[in-house]
Enzyme design. Sequence first.
Site, PDB file in Angstrom:
ATOM      1  NE  ARG A  48      -1.496  -2.451   2.750  1.00  0.00           N
ATOM      2  CZ  ARG A  48      -1.610  -3.746   2.432  1.00  0.00           C
ATOM      3  NH1 ARG A  48      -2.715  -4.161   1.913  1.00  0.00           N
ATOM      4  NH2 ARG A  48      -0.636  -4.608   2.667  1.00  0.00           N
ATOM      5  CB  THR A  49       3.387   2.567   2.349  1.00  0.00           C
ATOM      6  OG1 THR A  49       2.619   2.032   3.413  1.00  0.00           O
ATOM      7  CG2 THR A  49       3.906   3.935   2.736  1.00  0.00           C
ATOM      8  CE  LYS A  76      25.664  -4.804  -6.402  1.00  0.00           C
ATOM      9  NZ  LYS A  76      25.984  -3.736  -7.362  1.00  0.00           N
ATOM     10  NE  ARG A  98       7.009   0.702   5.033  1.00  0.00           N
ATOM     11  CZ  ARG A  98       5.794   0.159   4.969  1.00  0.00           C
ATOM     12  NH1 ARG A  98       5.654  -1.101   4.636  1.00  0.00           N
ATOM     13  NH2 ARG A  98       4.724   0.872   5.243  1.00  0.00           N
ATOM     14  CG  HIS A 126       3.142   3.702   8.736  1.00  0.00           C
ATOM     15  ND1 HIS A 126       3.323   4.580   7.687  1.00  0.00           N
ATOM     16  CD2 HIS A 126       2.746   2.518   8.171  1.00  0.00           C
ATOM     17  CE1 HIS A 126       3.046   3.963   6.554  1.00  0.00           C
ATOM     18  NE2 HIS A 126       2.703   2.716   6.823  1.00  0.00           N
TER      19      HIS A 126
HETATM   20  N1   CP Z   1      -0.285  -0.088   5.806  1.00  0.00           N
HETATM   21  C1   CP Z   1       0.908  -0.382   5.286  1.00  0.00           C
HETATM   22  O1   CP Z   1       1.932   0.200   5.651  1.00  0.00           O
HETATM   23  O2   CP Z   1       0.891  -1.375   4.334  1.00  0.00           O
HETATM   24  P1   CP Z   1       2.145  -1.778   3.462  1.00  0.00           P
HETATM   25  O3   CP Z   1       3.147  -2.430   4.386  1.00  0.00           O
HETATM   26  O4   CP Z   1       1.629  -2.720   2.411  1.00  0.00           O
HETATM   27  O5   CP Z   1       2.725  -0.527   2.888  1.00  0.00           O
END
Ligand code: CP
Length: 295
Positions: A48-49, A76, A98, A126
Site C-alpha cells: 500500500r505505502t 552488497k 521505509r 508510520h
Molecule cells: N499499511 C501499510 O503500511 O501497508 P504496506 O506495508 O503494504 O505498505
Amino acid sequence: MSDLSRSQMEAIFEATKACRALNESSEKKSASLKGKTVINLFFENSTRTRTSFEIAGKRLSADVINISKGGSSVSKGETLLDTAKNLQAMNPDVIVLRHPSAGAAYHLTQILEAHVINAGDGAHEHPTQGLLDLMTVKDRKGQLEGLQVGIVGDIAHSRVARSNLIGFQKFGAEVTLIGPKSLVPESFKDLGAKLSYDFRKSIPQLDVIMMLRIQTERLKTSPFPSLREYARFFGLNRSLMEKAKPDVLILHPGPVNRGVELDPEVADGPYSVILDQVKNGVAVRMALLEALVRS
Ligand code: CP
C-alpha cells in the site's frame, strides 16, 4: 505524528480533499510537481505505502523512482548513510523512506537537502498511515473529538498503533490499546493510552476499532501459546461484532491476516472502511508531497 500540530493536520486534511477530487476526475493528473523528483527508498516490503506514494507522485507529474532493498546495492553491503548520500548527489526533491530502524527517517533529515518522508521506521511511527486513518474516521464520523478508539493486537511492535495513538489524542479522542499483556506494554500508559487485556469487555464502548496484525518479522519469541488461541481472544468475528455499537467503524492498515485478527465476513462487511483507508492513502500522500515541495 508527534511533530505535527492539530492545525497542521487539519490543513493536510483540507488539501487531501482537493487531491481526492483530482483522483476522482477523469484525467487524474495535475502538473503541480512537474520537474520534481521523488525517490521511494524501501528497505522493508510494502504494497500500500509504496504503491500509493508512486501513484501520488505520478498523478502530480513528478518523476518517481522506486528503490527496494533487494534491487539496490544495500544487498552488497552499502549502508543507509552511503545510499542516501549517493541518491542526494542525483538531486531529488523528496526521499520517501521505509526502514526497519526507529529514527532512520529523522536521521536522513539531518544529513540530506531533500525533503524526507517517513514511510514507517521500525516499531516507531508510520505517520502517513496515521493521517490517512484519521481522515477516514473524520469523513465517516464528522469529528474525532470525544470518540472512543480501540487499537487491538500487537501494540508493542506496531508503528501504526503509535502514530494513531498520538494523532487521535491530538483531536480529543480517547484511545484504548487492547491485546494480550505480552503485546501491550504498560509504558503506553505514559503516552496517555488506556490499556485493556479483555477485548470482549471493551468492545461495546468503542466507536472505532482498529485491528492490527501480529508483526511476526519483529518477534524473537512467540508472545502467546498459538495463533488459534490469539484469534479466539483478540480476533474480530461476527459473534463479537454483535457486542459492538451499531455505527462502529472497523479499520485495518493492512496486510490483513484473515482468520487471525479479522474474519473475512468482518473485513468485507458493512462496518469495514479498510478500502477507504487505502483510497485516502493516495490522496493524503499527494497532499504531503505538494506541501513539502511548496515549502
Ligand atoms: N499499511 C501499510 O503500511 O501497508 P504496506 O506495508 O503494504 O505498505
